[in-house]
Scaffold this motif. Sequence first.
Motif, PDB file in Angstrom:
ATOM      1  N   ARG A   1       0.791  -1.228   0.000  1.00 57.58           N
ATOM      2  CA  ARG A   1       0.000   0.000   0.000  1.00 57.58           C
ATOM      3  C   ARG A   1       0.827   1.283   0.000  1.00 57.58           C
ATOM      4  NH1 ARG A   1      -3.708  -0.455   5.085  1.00 57.58           N
ATOM      5  NH2 ARG A   1      -1.652  -0.647   6.013  1.00 57.58           N
ATOM      6  N   TYR A   2       2.114   1.186   0.226  1.00 52.81           N
ATOM      7  CA  TYR A   2       2.887   2.410   0.394  1.00 52.81           C
ATOM      8  C   TYR A   2       3.708   2.741  -0.839  1.00 52.81           C
ATOM      9  CZ  TYR A   2       1.309   1.970   5.179  1.00 52.81           C
ATOM     10  OH  TYR A   2       0.529   1.853   6.300  1.00 52.81           O
ATOM     11  N   GLU A   3       4.273   3.947  -0.845  1.00 52.06           N
ATOM     12  CA  GLU A   3       4.805   4.501  -2.093  1.00 52.06           C
ATOM     13  C   GLU A   3       6.064   3.814  -2.597  1.00 52.06           C
ATOM     14  OE1 GLU A   3       6.402   8.563  -1.708  1.00 52.06           O
ATOM     15  OE2 GLU A   3       6.012   8.346   0.434  1.00 52.06           O
ATOM     16  N   TRP A   4       6.804   3.165  -1.729  1.00 50.70           N
ATOM     17  CA  TRP A   4       7.961   2.377  -2.151  1.00 50.70           C
ATOM     18  C   TRP A   4       7.737   0.929  -1.745  1.00 50.70           C
ATOM     19  CZ3 TRP A   4      11.646   3.799  -5.422  1.00 50.70           C
ATOM     20  CH2 TRP A   4      11.853   5.170  -5.622  1.00 50.70           C
ATOM     21  N   ILE A   5       8.176   0.010  -2.600  1.00 50.73           N
ATOM     22  CA  ILE A   5       8.038  -1.418  -2.342  1.00 50.73           C
ATOM     23  C   ILE A   5       9.415  -2.062  -2.440  1.00 50.73           C
ATOM     24  CG2 ILE A   5       7.043  -3.593  -3.128  1.00 50.73           C
ATOM     25  CD1 ILE A   5       4.776  -1.968  -4.405  1.00 50.73           C
ATOM     26  N   CYS A   6       9.783  -2.780  -1.406  1.00 51.67           N
ATOM     27  CA  CYS A   6      11.001  -3.596  -1.437  1.00 51.67           C
ATOM     28  C   CYS A   6      10.576  -5.052  -1.321  1.00 51.67           C
ATOM     29  CB  CYS A   6      11.935  -3.235  -0.285  1.00 51.67           C
ATOM     30  SG  CYS A   6      13.351  -4.366  -0.107  1.00 51.67           S
ATOM     31  N   PHE A   7      11.123  -5.900  -2.177  1.00 49.84           N
ATOM     32  CA  PHE A   7      10.853  -7.319  -1.995  1.00 49.84           C
ATOM     33  C   PHE A   7      12.131  -8.121  -2.149  1.00 49.84           C
ATOM     34  CE2 PHE A   7       9.874  -6.442  -6.425  1.00 49.84           C
ATOM     35  CZ  PHE A   7      10.310  -7.533  -7.148  1.00 49.84           C
ATOM     36  N   THR A   8      12.149  -9.226  -1.432  1.00 53.40           N
ATOM     37  CA  THR A   8      13.320 -10.091  -1.390  1.00 53.40           C
ATOM     38  C   THR A   8      12.849 -11.529  -1.225  1.00 53.40           C
ATOM     39  OG1 THR A   8      15.489 -10.390  -0.348  1.00 53.40           O
ATOM     40  CG2 THR A   8      13.645  -9.881   1.115  1.00 53.40           C
ATOM     41  N   ASP A   9      13.770 -12.442  -0.949  1.00 55.37           N
ATOM     42  CA  ASP A   9      13.421 -13.847  -0.758  1.00 55.37           C
ATOM     43  C   ASP A   9      13.370 -14.179   0.731  1.00 55.37           C
ATOM     44  OD1 ASP A   9      13.462 -14.002  -3.483  1.00 55.37           O
ATOM     45  OD2 ASP A   9      15.419 -14.992  -3.610  1.00 55.37           O
ATOM     46  N   GLY A  10      12.654 -15.237   1.048  1.00 57.47           N
ATOM     47  CA  GLY A  10      12.461 -15.588   2.444  1.00 57.47           C
ATOM     48  C   GLY A  10      13.541 -16.455   3.049  1.00 57.47           C
ATOM     49  N   ASP A  11      14.562 -16.816   2.260  1.00 53.95           N
ATOM     50  CA  ASP A  11      15.595 -17.723   2.778  1.00 53.95           C
ATOM     51  C   ASP A  11      16.811 -16.993   3.339  1.00 53.95           C
ATOM     52  OD1 ASP A  11      16.734 -16.780   0.465  1.00 53.95           O
ATOM     53  OD2 ASP A  11      16.779 -18.717  -0.561  1.00 53.95           O
ATOM     54  N   ASP A  12      16.773 -15.663   3.331  1.00 51.76           N
ATOM     55  CA  ASP A  12      17.835 -14.830   3.922  1.00 51.76           C
ATOM     56  C   ASP A  12      19.148 -14.903   3.148  1.00 51.76           C
ATOM     57  OD1 ASP A  12      18.403 -12.880   5.857  1.00 51.76           O
ATOM     58  OD2 ASP A  12      19.434 -14.317   7.145  1.00 51.76           O
ATOM     59  N   GLU A  13      19.117 -15.321   1.877  1.00 45.78           N
ATOM     60  CA  GLU A  13      20.336 -15.268   1.065  1.00 45.78           C
ATOM     61  C   GLU A  13      20.694 -13.824   0.727  1.00 45.78           C
ATOM     62  OE1 GLU A  13      20.487 -17.714  -2.373  1.00 45.78           O
ATOM     63  OE2 GLU A  13      20.050 -19.573  -1.289  1.00 45.78           O
ATOM     64  N   TYR A  14      19.692 -12.965   0.678  1.00 52.59           N
ATOM     65  CA  TYR A  14      19.905 -11.542   0.466  1.00 52.59           C
ATOM     66  C   TYR A  14      19.636 -10.842   1.784  1.00 52.59           C
ATOM     67  CZ  TYR A  14      19.367 -13.206  -4.279  1.00 52.59           C
ATOM     68  OH  TYR A  14      19.496 -13.921  -5.439  1.00 52.59           O
ATOM     69  N   ASP A  15      20.602 -10.081   2.272  1.00 51.57           N
ATOM     70  CA  ASP A  15      20.482  -9.455   3.582  1.00 51.57           C
ATOM     71  C   ASP A  15      19.652  -8.183   3.461  1.00 51.57           C
ATOM     72  OD1 ASP A  15      20.900  -8.181   6.083  1.00 51.57           O
ATOM     73  OD2 ASP A  15      22.777  -9.292   6.316  1.00 51.57           O
ATOM     74  N   LEU A  16      18.528  -8.151   4.147  1.00 47.79           N
ATOM     75  CA  LEU A  16      17.625  -6.999   4.037  1.00 47.79           C
ATOM     76  C   LEU A  16      18.244  -5.708   4.552  1.00 47.79           C
ATOM     77  CD1 LEU A  16      13.916  -7.975   4.768  1.00 47.79           C
ATOM     78  CD2 LEU A  16      14.773  -6.429   3.007  1.00 47.79           C
ATOM     79  N   ARG A  17      19.336  -5.810   5.288  1.00 45.34           N
ATOM     80  CA  ARG A  17      19.995  -4.579   5.712  1.00 45.34           C
ATOM     81  C   ARG A  17      20.566  -3.810   4.534  1.00 45.34           C
ATOM     82  NH1 ARG A  17      22.707  -7.710  10.767  1.00 45.34           N
ATOM     83  NH2 ARG A  17      22.996  -9.197   9.049  1.00 45.34           N
ATOM     84  N   ASP A  18      20.730  -4.489   3.374  1.00 45.10           N
ATOM     85  CA  ASP A  18      21.148  -3.792   2.162  1.00 45.10           C
ATOM     86  C   ASP A  18      20.062  -2.863   1.625  1.00 45.10           C
ATOM     87  OD1 ASP A  18      23.804  -4.581   1.774  1.00 45.10           O
ATOM     88  OD2 ASP A  18      23.216  -6.471   0.826  1.00 45.10           O
ATOM     89  N   LEU A  19      18.843  -2.984   2.134  1.00 44.30           N
ATOM     90  CA  LEU A  19      17.791  -2.051   1.728  1.00 44.30           C
ATOM     91  C   LEU A  19      18.214  -0.606   2.000  1.00 44.30           C
ATOM     92  CD1 LEU A  19      14.987  -1.100   0.870  1.00 44.30           C
ATOM     93  CD2 LEU A  19      14.117  -1.838   3.114  1.00 44.30           C
TER      94      LEU A  19
END
Length: 276
Positions: A111-129
Amino acid sequence: MSWGTREASGGHPLRPPNGDGAGGTQRDSVSVFFPVYNDEATVARVTEKALRVCGEIADTYEVIIVDDGSPDASGRIADALAGQHDVVRVIHHPHNRGYGAAVRSGLQACRYEWICFTDGDDEYDLRDLKKLWRLRHHYDLIITFRYVRRYSGFRILLSRVYNVVLRHLFFTRYRDVSTGLRLVRKSLIDELTLEATSPFIGAEIAIKSMLKGYRVGELGIQTFPREFGRGTATSPQNIYRTIVDMVRCYRRVFSAQYELPEGAPERPAVPELSRR
């Protein structure tokens, strides 16, 4: 239950101007989501990372977990997390519909103006957002590329072949269009017609955004090996579905009817050889 942590009393989420909180201005709002399938070991970890990062960069945010018919405890853990945090929501698919379908469900729910999506297995570290977030005023879509790949040789080879094929077929310049961490404006997503149900969904978003003239940027990140089980992205079934989606997208965007000017009549089909 409210999905944003700091909403105005009128019941509508804040729609802050551009800024990062300096001078008393509200910061941009963000939705973060990720699909889960056999990710019971990491769904809580990825959710907690998302909550921490969102709290640092935005005043209004939500975290959405898409349970793609996972046979393990991923869905139950997601429901428990939603019970603990008002900003967490869960979408359940009654059966496994595929990675691309899960991504499309997540995009539709945001619902918000920016969307971030990643995978659920934590291979990509969300802190890189936080790295992507700093670039948001320069681009409408930011994709990431893996400059350090901690995978098997087969998976690295498959990824390189896949990206070469995509660059040739769709005239793109992207180094690693399949990387599973992205940041995109919701207004851009609202303009796209997405069809992929396979991992091709990431490429489809980048290709169709490029063709519409949106600003697409790239950011290099490291990835981390899966700590449990085996991922399904490179399974024979997913490779087949990706090829099917890629061919469908190619035929769609190179058809005589794709993205015609408003009011223009449909044109006859273009001969195969004239597409190149």
